[in-house]
Design an enzyme around this catalytic site. Structure first.
Site, PDB file in Angstrom:
ATOM      1  N   ASP A 169       4.324 -10.921 -15.779  1.00 12.28           N
ATOM      2  CA  ASP A 169       4.220 -12.380 -15.732  1.00 12.28           C
ATOM      3  C   ASP A 169       5.242 -13.048 -16.641  1.00 12.28           C
ATOM      4  O   ASP A 169       5.802 -14.086 -16.275  1.00 12.28           O
ATOM      5  CB  ASP A 169       2.802 -12.822 -16.122  1.00 12.28           C
ATOM      6  CG  ASP A 169       1.872 -12.735 -14.936  1.00 12.28           C
ATOM      7  OD1 ASP A 169       2.304 -13.118 -13.831  1.00 12.28           O
ATOM      8  OD2 ASP A 169       0.736 -12.267 -15.097  1.00 12.28           O
ATOM      9  N   GLU A 194       2.257 -13.647 -21.874  1.00 10.87           N
ATOM     10  CA  GLU A 194       2.737 -13.639 -20.487  1.00 10.87           C
ATOM     11  C   GLU A 194       3.438 -14.947 -20.121  1.00 10.87           C
ATOM     12  O   GLU A 194       4.044 -15.066 -19.072  1.00 10.87           O
ATOM     13  CB  GLU A 194       1.546 -13.468 -19.531  1.00 10.87           C
ATOM     14  CG  GLU A 194       0.810 -12.172 -19.732  1.00 10.87           C
ATOM     15  CD  GLU A 194      -0.344 -12.009 -18.789  1.00 10.87           C
ATOM     16  OE1 GLU A 194      -0.245 -11.195 -17.873  1.00 10.87           O
ATOM     17  OE2 GLU A 194      -1.363 -12.720 -18.965  1.00 10.87           O
ATOM     18  N   CYS A 217       2.222  -3.917 -22.061  1.00 17.06           N
ATOM     19  CA  CYS A 217       1.495  -3.254 -20.978  1.00 17.06           C
ATOM     20  C   CYS A 217       2.041  -3.606 -19.602  1.00 17.06           C
ATOM     21  O   CYS A 217       1.529  -3.142 -18.596  1.00 17.06           O
ATOM     22  CB  CYS A 217       0.002  -3.572 -21.055  1.00 17.06           C
ATOM     23  SG  CYS A 217      -0.346  -5.317 -20.946  1.00 17.06           S
ATOM     24  N   HIS A 231       0.807  -1.218   0.000  1.00 17.77           N
ATOM     25  CA  HIS A 231       0.000   0.000   0.000  1.00 17.77           C
ATOM     26  C   HIS A 231       0.835   1.260   0.000  1.00 17.77           C
ATOM     27  O   HIS A 231       0.571   2.213  -0.719  1.00 17.77           O
ATOM     28  CB  HIS A 231      -0.880   0.024   1.254  1.00 17.77           C
ATOM     29  CG  HIS A 231      -2.235  -0.488   0.980  1.00 17.77           C
ATOM     30  ND1 HIS A 231      -2.914  -1.263   1.879  1.00 17.77           N
ATOM     31  CD2 HIS A 231      -3.023  -0.352  -0.080  1.00 17.77           C
ATOM     32  CE1 HIS A 231      -4.074  -1.577   1.373  1.00 17.77           C
ATOM     33  NE2 HIS A 231      -4.163  -1.033   0.176  1.00 17.77           N
TER      34      HIS A 231
HETATM   35  C1  PEP Z   1       1.668  -8.439 -16.776  1.00 20.53           C
HETATM   36  O1  PEP Z   1       1.703  -9.612 -16.387  1.00 20.53           O
HETATM   37  O2  PEP Z   1       2.665  -7.827 -17.226  1.00 20.53           O
HETATM   38  C2  PEP Z   1       0.406  -7.674 -16.697  1.00 20.53           C
HETATM   39  C3  PEP Z   1       0.279  -6.483 -17.233  1.00 20.53           C
HETATM   40  O3  PEP Z   1      -0.620  -8.260 -16.048  1.00 20.53           O
HETATM   41  P1  PEP Z   1      -0.784  -8.270 -14.443  1.00 20.53           P
HETATM   42  O4  PEP Z   1       0.304  -7.417 -13.871  1.00 20.53           O
HETATM   43  O5  PEP Z   1      -2.143  -7.780 -14.175  1.00 20.53           O
HETATM   44  O6  PEP Z   1      -0.599  -9.723 -14.136  1.00 20.53           O
HETATM   45 MG    MG Z   2      -0.158 -10.613 -15.967  1.00 18.88          MG
END
Ligand code: PEP
Ligand code: MG
Length: 583
Positions: free
Chosen positions: A465, A441, A512, A197
């Protein structure tokens, strides 16, 4: 005494200030038995303490600035909701009845039971909620032990914190917000990781912060002068005058630099040699679009829809999901929205099912994301219909997380077609040509990116991931978090394979994951061929600045050389050199 300490850098920026060592006094829980005639009285005492805790939180909410963004005040709302959560409230009351014990004891037993369930989870969002439970329970315990009149832990925070650097074991969201209200300079905490947090709030509030500094309270003395570097994770203790002068000038430069960055707001992102780059933002809730628009009027490349499920701890109806997506879409005012289907799984299961489900030994490798959705087509169809319906109101694309092989995509497309025909029967509007993409991922998906590209409209690289699975470490385990390295040659090869598959198959490839938001990798990624970034809102203008001052031709050349290196340290040096050369 060391001259410097190091921790995990979680919120960028340098600050100089005197240490304020904050001791969060944890309540000592008393345990005693009560007679059955006193049960009602004891329950009333518990209820009174809960009401007092509620009042304190509401007061804090009223104290903080009115224009504090919603995503920040939401931390307080979450605690208010938890105070009324039946798992915490009703079960504590039942415990008092059943065990004839005092309220403190019953509450403590209940919290221990909940924490045990949370400890078996492997999801970063839910792990953070474990801290919430402890913080909420501590607040009630204080009210129980001291009685409502005298007790307000928050009043223990010194009233003069302006420009101080807070050193604490851990901070609750309420502590953090109250301290920010007093214009503190930065935070250092002994516990926590990048997803704690304190880290999330510090980033949202733009306060430099370092977490995970072991024994910080032992090494750092009250009133000692400190320099906190939230980019490197370094804390300089009582630095010499010449260092202070250097840091002061760095702070001034950074302030001016950030101010200047706003000149780039809503200007196009394009390299000096004319290559257009798409720059979108990541959001967790529709309200986050407001924050995004403070930096740029642009689209969303990742909307993590599972947050809606997790925050409400139940499966939202098709209608509730549809309304939620439509709200995000409305705020985007014509910019595209990429809705990622829920990334729920055995580990991100709603807490109810978790209590009864089997023990999962490797939740990150279990029934997550698309696997979970395909196992429960009704649940998935509910979301697919909601996304399709939202697509009738603006530009929406659908993104599938944690895809491992094309057969999963075939099944998803079949279900999307089923959802479309159901909507046709209902005469509800939707985009017949909605774009469907997958997240890369899992290493297998990157290696087979060409097969996925041939069936889909776009791919988006989820480096958080992808790095965890490639380097075989658990992304939320502090013991192995040192293994996180976006510059490992294996990771770079998988990213490159995905980008090449997009090029060959004429399919858009986006990124992303956090790597896309980190400016130290922007030039390398551009050189490798990435043309679509989806990033944290407050990184948008920094990334755009790099794009707009880069020559893609030069970066391609340099990146090719870097990809031929095999040692991660050599790669890191070469990337640092690339950044120095072109910044
Ligand atoms: C990722 O795995 O890079 C991703 C954007 O998804 P999350 O962080 O929600 O697992
Ligand atoms: Mg992910």
């Amino acid at each position: 005494m060391p001259a410097a300490l190091k921790g995990i850098a979680v919120s960028k920026g340098i600050c100089i200030g005197q240490a304020y060592v904050y001791y969060r006094e944890l309540p000592e829980v008393l345990e005693y038995s009560i007679s059955k005639y006193d049960v009602d009285k004891e329950i009333k005492r518990f209820e009174k303490a809960r009401e007092e805790a509620q009042l304190q939180l509401k007061n804090i909410k009223n104290t903080i600035a009115k224009d504090t963004p919603h995503d920040i005040t939401q931390f307080i709302d979450t605690h208010l909701l938890m105070l009324n959560d039946p798992v915490l409230y009703e079960d504590t009351v039942s415990h008092i009845h059943a065990r004839l014990c005092n309220a403190e004891w019953a509450l403590q037993a209940q919290v221990e039971r909940i924490i045990k369930v949370f400890d078996e989870m492997d999801d970063p969002y839910l792990k953070t909620r474990k801290d919430d439970i402890t913080h909420v329970a501590d607040r009630i315990q204080r009210c129980l032990i001291n009685g409502p009149a005298v007790n307000n832990a928050d009043e223990k925070i010194d009233s003069n914190l302006k420009d101080r650097i807070i050193v604490a074991d851990d901070l609750t969201p309420a502590d953090t917000l109250l301290m920010q209200h007093q214009k503190i300079a930065g935070f250092i905490t002994e516990y926590g990781g990048p997803l704690s947090h304190t880290a999330i709030l510090a980033r949202s509030l733009g306060i430099p912060a370092i977490v995970g500094v072991n024994n910080a309270k032992q090494f750092l003395q009250a009133n000692e002068w400190l320099v906190l570097d939230g980019s490197t994770g370094e804390i300089h203790i009582d630095p010499p005058k010449k260092d202070l002068t250097r840091f002061r000038s760095l702070i001034r430069d950074e302030r001016q630099r950030r101010k200047n960055l706003f000149d780039l707001k809503n200007k196009s992102s394009q390299t000096l040699d004319g290559l257009k780059i798409t720059l979108h933002g990541n959001i967790d809730r529709p309200e986050d679009v407001r924050t995004l628009r403070q930096y740029e009027h642009t689209g969303v490349g990742l909307y993590r829809t599972e947050i809606l499920f997790i925050e409400h701890n139940e499966i939202p109806s098709e209608e509730a999901q549809f309304e939620n997506y439509k709200r995000a879409l409305r705020s985007l005012k014509g910019h595209p929205l990429t809705i990622r289907t829920m990334d729920l799984g055995a580990d991100k299961e709603l807490s109810d099912s978790l209590q009864h489900g089997p023990l999962i030994h490797n939740p990150a490798l279990g029934l997550r994301a698309v696997r979970r959705c395909l196992k429960d087509p009704e649940l998935f169809l509910n979301q697919l219909r909601a996304i399709l319906r939202a697509s009738g109101y603006g530009p929406v694309q659908m993104m599938i997380p944690m895809v491992t092989c094309v057969s999963e995509i075939d099944q998803v497309i079949e279900l999307v077609n089923q959802a479309k025909s159901e909507l046709k029967t209902r005469r509800q509007r939707f985009d017949k040509h909605i774009k469907i993409g997958a997240m890369i991922e899992v290493p297998a998906a990157a290696l087979a990116a060409n097969c996925l590209a041939s069936r889909l409209d776009f791919l988006s690289i989820g480096t958080n991931d992808l790095i965890q699975y490639t380097l075989a470490f658990d992304r939320i385990d502090d013991e192995v978090s040192y293994l996180y390295n976006p510059l490992h040659p294996a990771v770079l090869k998988l990213i490159k394979m995905t980008l090449d598959a997009g090029e060959t198959g004429s399919v858009n490839i986006s990124m992303c994951g956090e790597m896309a938001s980190d400016t130290q990798y922007t030039r390398l990624l551009l050189g490798m061929g990435l043309k679509n970034f989806s990033v944290q809102a407050n990184s948008l203008l920094d990334i755009k600045h790099i794009i707009n001052s880069s020559q893609i031709g030069q970066l391609r050349c340099e990146s090719e050389k870097i990809l031929n290196l095999s040692h991660p340290d050599q790669i890191k040096q070469a990337v640092d050199e690339l950044n120095r050369k072109f910044s």
